[in-house]
Design a protein around this motif. Sequence first.
Motif, PDB file in Angstrom:
ATOM      1  N   GLY A 171      -4.595   4.778   5.223  1.00 59.98           N
ATOM      2  CA  GLY A 171      -3.705   4.186   6.229  1.00 59.98           C
ATOM      3  C   GLY A 171      -2.552   5.112   6.564  1.00 59.98           C
ATOM      4  O   GLY A 171      -2.049   5.843   5.689  1.00 59.98           O
ATOM      5  N   ALA A 172      -2.162   5.103   7.831  1.00 63.27           N
ATOM      6  CA  ALA A 172      -1.077   5.979   8.280  1.00 63.27           C
ATOM      7  C   ALA A 172      -0.135   5.216   9.218  1.00 63.27           C
ATOM      8  O   ALA A 172       0.435   5.786  10.142  1.00 63.27           O
ATOM      9  CB  ALA A 172      -1.658   7.213   8.976  1.00 63.27           C
ATOM     10  N   GLY A 173       0.010   3.908   8.986  1.00 68.18           N
ATOM     11  CA  GLY A 173       0.925   3.103   9.795  1.00 68.18           C
ATOM     12  C   GLY A 173       2.327   3.146   9.203  1.00 68.18           C
ATOM     13  O   GLY A 173       2.620   3.950   8.307  1.00 68.18           O
ATOM     14  N   GLY A 174       3.181   2.262   9.700  1.00 63.44           N
ATOM     15  CA  GLY A 174       4.567   2.233   9.231  1.00 63.44           C
ATOM     16  C   GLY A 174       4.675   2.030   7.725  1.00 63.44           C
ATOM     17  O   GLY A 174       5.528   2.621   7.066  1.00 63.44           O
ATOM     18  N   ALA A 175       3.764   1.209   7.181  1.00 63.86           N
ATOM     19  CA  ALA A 175       3.851   0.870   5.756  1.00 63.86           C
ATOM     20  C   ALA A 175       3.515   2.053   4.849  1.00 63.86           C
ATOM     21  O   ALA A 175       3.863   2.048   3.664  1.00 63.86           O
ATOM     22  CB  ALA A 175       2.915  -0.298   5.458  1.00 63.86           C
ATOM     23  N   ASN A 189      -7.078   8.283   7.441  1.00 62.88           N
ATOM     24  CA  ASN A 189      -6.837   7.250   8.452  1.00 62.88           C
ATOM     25  C   ASN A 189      -7.936   7.250   9.508  1.00 62.88           C
ATOM     26  O   ASN A 189      -8.514   8.279   9.822  1.00 62.88           O
ATOM     27  CB  ASN A 189      -5.477   7.480   9.126  1.00 62.88           C
ATOM     28  CG  ASN A 189      -4.979   6.229   9.821  1.00 62.88           C
ATOM     29  OD1 ASN A 189      -5.047   5.142   9.233  1.00 62.88           O
ATOM     30  ND2 ASN A 189      -4.521   6.345  11.047  1.00 62.88           N
ATOM     31  N   ARG A 190      -8.205   6.036  10.034  1.00 65.71           N
ATOM     32  CA  ARG A 190      -9.201   5.899  11.107  1.00 65.71           C
ATOM     33  C   ARG A 190      -8.844   6.839  12.265  1.00 65.71           C
ATOM     34  O   ARG A 190      -9.673   7.551  12.782  1.00 65.71           O
ATOM     35  CB  ARG A 190      -9.213   4.433  11.568  1.00 65.71           C
ATOM     36  CG  ARG A 190     -10.147   4.156  12.703  1.00 65.71           C
ATOM     37  CD  ARG A 190     -10.157   2.679  12.994  1.00 65.71           C
ATOM     38  NE  ARG A 190      -8.842   2.159  13.374  1.00 65.71           N
ATOM     39  CZ  ARG A 190      -8.593   0.911  13.682  1.00 65.71           C
ATOM     40  NH1 ARG A 190      -9.569   0.017  13.645  1.00 65.71           N
ATOM     41  NH2 ARG A 190      -7.384   0.512  14.024  1.00 65.71           N
ATOM     42  N   THR A 191      -7.572   6.821  12.664  1.00 65.64           N
ATOM     43  CA  THR A 191      -7.104   7.713  13.724  1.00 65.64           C
ATOM     44  C   THR A 191      -6.468   8.925  13.033  1.00 65.64           C
ATOM     45  O   THR A 191      -5.326   8.862  12.564  1.00 65.64           O
ATOM     46  CB  THR A 191      -6.045   7.000  14.593  1.00 65.64           C
ATOM     47  OG1 THR A 191      -6.532   5.695  14.895  1.00 65.64           O
ATOM     48  CG2 THR A 191      -5.756   7.761  15.870  1.00 65.64           C
ATOM     49  N   ARG A 204      -2.855  10.230  13.645  1.00 72.66           N
ATOM     50  CA  ARG A 204      -1.689   9.547  13.033  1.00 72.66           C
ATOM     51  C   ARG A 204      -1.440  10.085  11.622  1.00 72.66           C
ATOM     52  O   ARG A 204      -0.301  10.231  11.192  1.00 72.66           O
ATOM     53  CB  ARG A 204      -1.915   8.032  12.953  1.00 72.66           C
ATOM     54  CG  ARG A 204      -1.777   7.332  14.273  1.00 72.66           C
ATOM     55  CD  ARG A 204      -1.856   5.823  14.075  1.00 72.66           C
ATOM     56  NE  ARG A 204      -0.555   5.196  13.916  1.00 72.66           N
ATOM     57  CZ  ARG A 204      -0.372   3.933  13.519  1.00 72.66           C
ATOM     58  NH1 ARG A 204      -1.416   3.176  13.230  1.00 72.66           N
ATOM     59  NH2 ARG A 204       0.832   3.430  13.412  1.00 72.66           N
ATOM     60  N   SER A 229      -3.444   0.393   4.515  1.00 70.43           N
ATOM     61  CA  SER A 229      -3.989  -0.060   5.798  1.00 70.43           C
ATOM     62  C   SER A 229      -4.087  -1.580   5.778  1.00 70.43           C
ATOM     63  O   SER A 229      -3.888  -2.215   4.742  1.00 70.43           O
ATOM     64  CB  SER A 229      -5.378   0.553   6.027  1.00 70.43           C
ATOM     65  OG  SER A 229      -6.349  -0.151   5.273  1.00 70.43           O
ATOM     66  N   SER A 230      -4.452  -2.136   6.928  1.00 76.17           N
ATOM     67  CA  SER A 230      -4.572  -3.597   6.955  1.00 76.17           C
ATOM     68  C   SER A 230      -5.970  -4.056   6.568  1.00 76.17           C
ATOM     69  O   SER A 230      -6.260  -5.254   6.651  1.00 76.17           O
ATOM     70  CB  SER A 230      -4.180  -4.111   8.337  1.00 76.17           C
ATOM     71  OG  SER A 230      -4.834  -3.369   9.332  1.00 76.17           O
ATOM     72  N   LEU A 231      -6.823  -3.143   6.121  1.00 73.28           N
ATOM     73  CA  LEU A 231      -8.164  -3.539   5.676  1.00 73.28           C
ATOM     74  C   LEU A 231      -8.056  -4.475   4.470  1.00 73.28           C
ATOM     75  O   LEU A 231      -7.405  -4.134   3.481  1.00 73.28           O
ATOM     76  CB  LEU A 231      -8.981  -2.303   5.306  1.00 73.28           C
ATOM     77  CG  LEU A 231      -9.464  -1.453   6.487  1.00 73.28           C
ATOM     78  CD1 LEU A 231     -10.085  -0.154   5.990  1.00 73.28           C
ATOM     79  CD2 LEU A 231     -10.463  -2.234   7.325  1.00 73.28           C
TER      80      LEU A 231
HETATM   81  P1  ATR Z   1       1.783  -1.114   9.340  1.00 77.20           P
HETATM   82  O1  ATR Z   1       3.037  -0.714  10.039  1.00 77.20           O
HETATM   83  O2  ATR Z   1       1.873  -2.449   8.655  1.00 77.20           O
HETATM   84  O3  ATR Z   1       1.242  -0.047   8.451  1.00 77.20           O
HETATM   85  P2  ATR Z   1       0.062  -0.437  11.565  1.00 77.20           P
HETATM   86  O4  ATR Z   1       1.017   0.597  12.028  1.00 77.20           O
HETATM   87  O5  ATR Z   1      -0.597  -1.316  12.564  1.00 77.20           O
HETATM   88  O6  ATR Z   1       0.727  -1.410  10.516  1.00 77.20           O
HETATM   89  O7  ATR Z   1      -1.053   0.293  10.684  1.00 77.20           O
HETATM   90  C1  ATR Z   1      -2.184  -0.340  10.220  1.00 77.20           C
HETATM   91  C2  ATR Z   1      -3.026   0.675   9.462  1.00 77.20           C
HETATM   92  O8  ATR Z   1      -4.289   0.073   9.140  1.00 77.20           O
HETATM   93  C3  ATR Z   1      -3.341   1.924  10.263  1.00 77.20           C
HETATM   94  O9  ATR Z   1      -3.466   3.014   9.377  1.00 77.20           O
HETATM   95  C4  ATR Z   1      -4.675   1.558  10.892  1.00 77.20           C
HETATM   96  O10 ATR Z   1      -5.455   2.655  11.315  1.00 77.20           O
HETATM   97  P3  ATR Z   1      -5.220   3.302  12.786  1.00 77.20           P
HETATM   98  O11 ATR Z   1      -3.990   4.160  12.666  1.00 77.20           O
HETATM   99  O12 ATR Z   1      -6.436   4.084  13.040  1.00 77.20           O
HETATM  100  O13 ATR Z   1      -5.037   2.146  13.726  1.00 77.20           O
HETATM  101  C5  ATR Z   1      -5.335   0.858   9.742  1.00 77.20           C
HETATM  102  N1  ATR Z   1      -6.437  -0.016  10.177  1.00 77.20           N
HETATM  103  C6  ATR Z   1      -6.337  -1.206  10.797  1.00 77.20           C
HETATM  104  N2  ATR Z   1      -7.558  -1.724  11.032  1.00 77.20           N
HETATM  105  C7  ATR Z   1      -8.466  -0.817  10.546  1.00 77.20           C
HETATM  106  C8  ATR Z   1      -9.897  -0.755  10.480  1.00 77.20           C
HETATM  107  N3  ATR Z   1     -10.647  -1.732  10.970  1.00 77.20           N
HETATM  108  N4  ATR Z   1     -10.464   0.322   9.905  1.00 77.20           N
HETATM  109  C9  ATR Z   1      -9.705   1.322   9.403  1.00 77.20           C
HETATM  110  N5  ATR Z   1      -8.345   1.336   9.435  1.00 77.20           N
HETATM  111  C10 ATR Z   1      -7.739   0.283  10.003  1.00 77.20           C
END
Ligand code: ATR
Length: 282
Positions: free
Chosen positions: A136-140, A160-162, A165, A199-201
């Motif tokens: 995961g590479a989101g805010g958290a 990360n999926r993307t 990021r 990540s939110s997985l």
């Molecule tokens: P937060 O700030 O809580 O971290 P976010 O910025 O929406 O929330 O980040 C969610 C994370 O979960 C991201 O790393 C996201 O991957 P992307 O950057 O590619 O969107 C990851 N995530 C969410 N759904 C996913 C899925 N189905 N498969 C893989 N990664 C997922």
Amino acid sequence: MRDSRETFLPRAFVAGYPIKHSRSPMIHGHWLETYGLPGSYDKIAVAPEDFADFMLRLKDADSPYRGGNITIPHKEAASKLADRIDPVAEELGAANTLWREDGLLHATNTDGIGFVANLNSQHPGWDKVERAVVLGAGGASRAILQALRDRGIPEVHVVNRTVERAQELVDRFGAPLQAHGMDALNSLLEGAGLFVNTSSLGMDGTAAPVLPFDRMREDAVVTDIVYVPLKTPFIQQAEQIGLPTVDGLGMLLHQAVPGFERWFGQKPEVTAALRQLVLDDI
Ligand code: ATR
């Protein structure tokens, strides 16, 4: 100098929008009661258009507040609007804890401290690893990546999926971070000593892939910052093969410690009773 209202009754707050579901009042309220301290901790809904004004009022000598917590969506704005920001929050570009000192409003971010303290309390020695894998590479994920780097972990892989990021975070935090797409995850787990899901997985019962945790070190720790449900799919998978696990609730509790100590003058304990109190609310 503190004004008379402030010395009369120490007060702190959590400000966010929406704020209804914040568990911070429960945590700080429990500590105030446990230690028999006078004071209060309020929940304040502040709409985005009102936040700059809210920060201005906090800086006022007449403010009843010693400080407070900042939550979504104001963490970035708080880091910009405070008078002083410490290096941790400045690099993150986000603050979650404010306090007034010498007439100035100070800001920091305690998420990384909470993450580390939670692991320390459950698996001391968790950081004696060569390789950590963070999904995961989101805010958290930011505070965690920063904390792992500052802890001196030699290899910190951000998957990360993307992948762009993940690369942005590598650019922000520098070595020892490396960015990867999801296809690299399984091979990176080979011989790794720490896995962190940011990540939110798996959150709220959503599906999560089965990962080859059996290829990690025998004493590897698997942790998830998701805590609803407490036993996420990743925690369950790791438990099934007998790896040590750390759930995400402890990080929420530990990140609250520095703020409470600053506002109310007592370093609080993260106890089983507090954990149960919050668990009962999940
Ligand atoms: P937060 O700030 O809580 O971290 P976010 O910025 O929406 O929330 O980040 C969610 C994370 O979960 C991201 O790393 C996201 O991957 P992307 O950057 O590619 O969107 C990851 N995530 C969410 N759904 C996913 C899925 N189905 N498969 C893989 N990664 C997922």
